[in-house]
Design a protein around this motif. Structure first.
Motif, PDB file in Angstrom:
ATOM      1  N   PHE A 263      -5.128   0.260   3.244  1.00  0.00           N
ATOM      2  CA  PHE A 263      -5.707   1.600   3.174  1.00  0.00           C
ATOM      3  C   PHE A 263      -6.628   1.797   4.369  1.00  0.00           C
ATOM      4  CE2 PHE A 263      -4.848  -0.002  -1.034  1.00  0.00           C
ATOM      5  CZ  PHE A 263      -4.221   1.059  -1.686  1.00  0.00           C
ATOM      6  N   ASP A 264      -6.738   3.028   4.833  1.00  0.00           N
ATOM      7  CA  ASP A 264      -7.654   3.324   5.927  1.00  0.00           C
ATOM      8  C   ASP A 264      -9.085   3.014   5.491  1.00  0.00           C
ATOM      9  OD1 ASP A 264      -5.633   4.184   7.583  1.00  0.00           O
ATOM     10  OD2 ASP A 264      -5.845   6.292   7.031  1.00  0.00           O
ATOM     11  N   GLY A 265      -9.763   2.163   6.239  1.00  0.00           N
ATOM     12  CA  GLY A 265     -11.138   1.843   5.899  1.00  0.00           C
ATOM     13  C   GLY A 265     -11.504   0.434   6.317  1.00  0.00           C
ATOM     14  N   LEU A 271     -14.833   1.896  -1.473  1.00  0.00           N
ATOM     15  CA  LEU A 271     -15.825   2.970  -1.411  1.00  0.00           C
ATOM     16  C   LEU A 271     -15.380   4.088  -0.481  1.00  0.00           C
ATOM     17  CD1 LEU A 271     -19.084   0.839  -1.332  1.00  0.00           C
ATOM     18  CD2 LEU A 271     -18.578   2.628  -2.993  1.00  0.00           C
ATOM     19  N   GLU A 272     -14.580   3.761   0.498  1.00  0.00           N
ATOM     20  CA  GLU A 272     -14.096   4.763   1.442  1.00  0.00           C
ATOM     21  C   GLU A 272     -12.875   5.503   0.916  1.00  0.00           C
ATOM     22  OE1 GLU A 272     -14.272   3.307   5.703  1.00  0.00           O
ATOM     23  OE2 GLU A 272     -14.517   1.412   4.625  1.00  0.00           O
ATOM     24  N   VAL A 277      -7.459   3.621  -3.957  1.00  0.00           N
ATOM     25  CA  VAL A 277      -7.569   2.240  -4.437  1.00  0.00           C
ATOM     26  C   VAL A 277      -7.518   2.207  -5.963  1.00  0.00           C
ATOM     27  CG1 VAL A 277      -9.072   0.216  -4.530  1.00  0.00           C
ATOM     28  CG2 VAL A 277      -8.792   1.464  -2.380  1.00  0.00           C
ATOM     29  N   ALA A 278      -8.174   3.175  -6.616  1.00  0.00           N
ATOM     30  CA  ALA A 278      -8.119   3.236  -8.083  1.00  0.00           C
ATOM     31  C   ALA A 278      -6.691   3.447  -8.565  1.00  0.00           C
ATOM     32  CB  ALA A 278      -9.020   4.355  -8.594  1.00  0.00           C
ATOM     33  N   ALA A 279      -5.929   4.271  -7.855  1.00  0.00           N
ATOM     34  CA  ALA A 279      -4.539   4.505  -8.250  1.00  0.00           C
ATOM     35  C   ALA A 279      -3.717   3.227  -8.139  1.00  0.00           C
ATOM     36  CB  ALA A 279      -3.932   5.610  -7.384  1.00  0.00           C
ATOM     37  N   ALA A 280      -3.955   2.456  -7.078  1.00  0.00           N
ATOM     38  CA  ALA A 280      -3.224   1.193  -6.913  1.00  0.00           C
ATOM     39  C   ALA A 280      -3.581   0.217  -8.035  1.00  0.00           C
ATOM     40  CB  ALA A 280      -3.539   0.590  -5.553  1.00  0.00           C
TER      41      ALA A 280
END
Length: 293
Positions: A263-265, A271-272, A277-280
């Motif tokens: 993920f971009d970050g 946090l970004e 991330v929650a979906a993953a």
């Protein structure tokens, strides 16, 4: 339905008070989140806003961090102690099994605990974490010297005039941390001093170097003992282990499900990119729910 608020609990870890937050204690599946070094459970707050509200979501403050108790005089903090924190949380909440999500240090602890207690872990999500860096064997002597040197230095709890100043100090130490993320860490990770300043709640003894560490062969053996499904989530600008080290550790995870998701970050990518991330995490956990949860 809207998510229930988190409740704060104090659990016992052989006499040491552990601070735990949870919501929907009657929900399923049960998912335990483990934060990074010198962080606290509130580092998962933005992510939790995007998790299924019917989950039993549990957030732990490791000993000596967040609102959990500090060890007594003459004691120290070791990686294995945090496995005791996880076990005390599961036992204290009467959770026979759980899904584990760990960021950085929390991922290292989660992986080690899943190796030691495979029957209690349903799935394992590692965020910016694939284990400690033990270094070459010839570094063992220097590690012991560093441990002894640090033990001679008195703990230094720095003071800051405001919460905002403490947040800025966090950004200086971790430039990839966004201003909002740094402020979240500082707001929930500092307490006012009698002089009206702000001091971080973590025990400064956490900054001392360890006297011992896993070498690569030992760590790979731990990874090989994992029996639950594992997923790895990384930030595009996060930690960058060497390609050989990264591939070796991924290969040792025999139950790894797919390649790492990127993920971009940076290192605090959850946090970004909290929604992504929650979906993953939600997709992975739901795919690995069993009757033991």
């Amino acid at each position: 339905m809207p998510a229930a608020p988190f409740e704060s609990l104090t659990l016992d870890a052989e006499g040491l008070p552990l601070h735990v937050r949870q919501r929907h204690p009657g929900g399923t599946p049960a998912v335990l989140f483990l934060h990074g070094w010198l962080d606290h459970s509130h580092s998962f707050d933005p992510l939790c806003e995007h998790l299924p509200p019917d989950w039993r979501t549990v957030l732990l403050d490791f000993r000596g961090m967040g609102e959990s108790g500090h060890v007594g005089p003459g004691a120290a903090y070791h990686l294995s102690d945090h496995l005791l924190d996880v076990e005390a949380t599961l036992d204290g909440l009467a959770l026979p099994t759980v899904h584990l999500v760990g960021h950085s240090l929390g991922g290292i602890v989660a992986l080690a605990y899943a190796a030691a207690r495979p029957e209690r872990i349903q799935s394992l999500t590692l965020i910016e974490s694939l284990g400690p860096s033990g270094g070459p064997p010839e570094g063992a002597v220097q590690r012991l010297r560093g441990f002894l040197d640090d033990a001679r230095r008195p703990p230094n709890r720095k003071r800051y005039p405001t919460v905002e100043a403490a947040a800025e100090r966090l950004r200086q130490a971790n430039p990839t941390l966004s201003p909002d993320a740094a402020l979240l860490f500082a707001r929930h990770g500092t307490h006012p001093t009698p002089e009206g300043e702000q001091a971080f709640t973590f025990d400064p003894r956490h900054r001392r170097r360890f006297g011992q560490g896993f070498d690569e062969a030992q760590w790979l053996a731990l990874e090989a003992a994992i029996t639950c499904p594992v997923q790895v989530l990384r930030g595009s600008e996060g930690l960058s282990p060497s390609p050989a080290l990264l591939q070796g550790r991924l290969d040792a995870l025999r139950t790894l499900v797919g390649p790492p998701q990127v993920f971009d970050g940076g290192h605090h990518v959850h946090l970004e990119q909290p929604q992504a991330v929650a979906a993953a995490i939600a997709t992975f956990v739901q795919a690995n729910v069993s009757s033991r949860t």
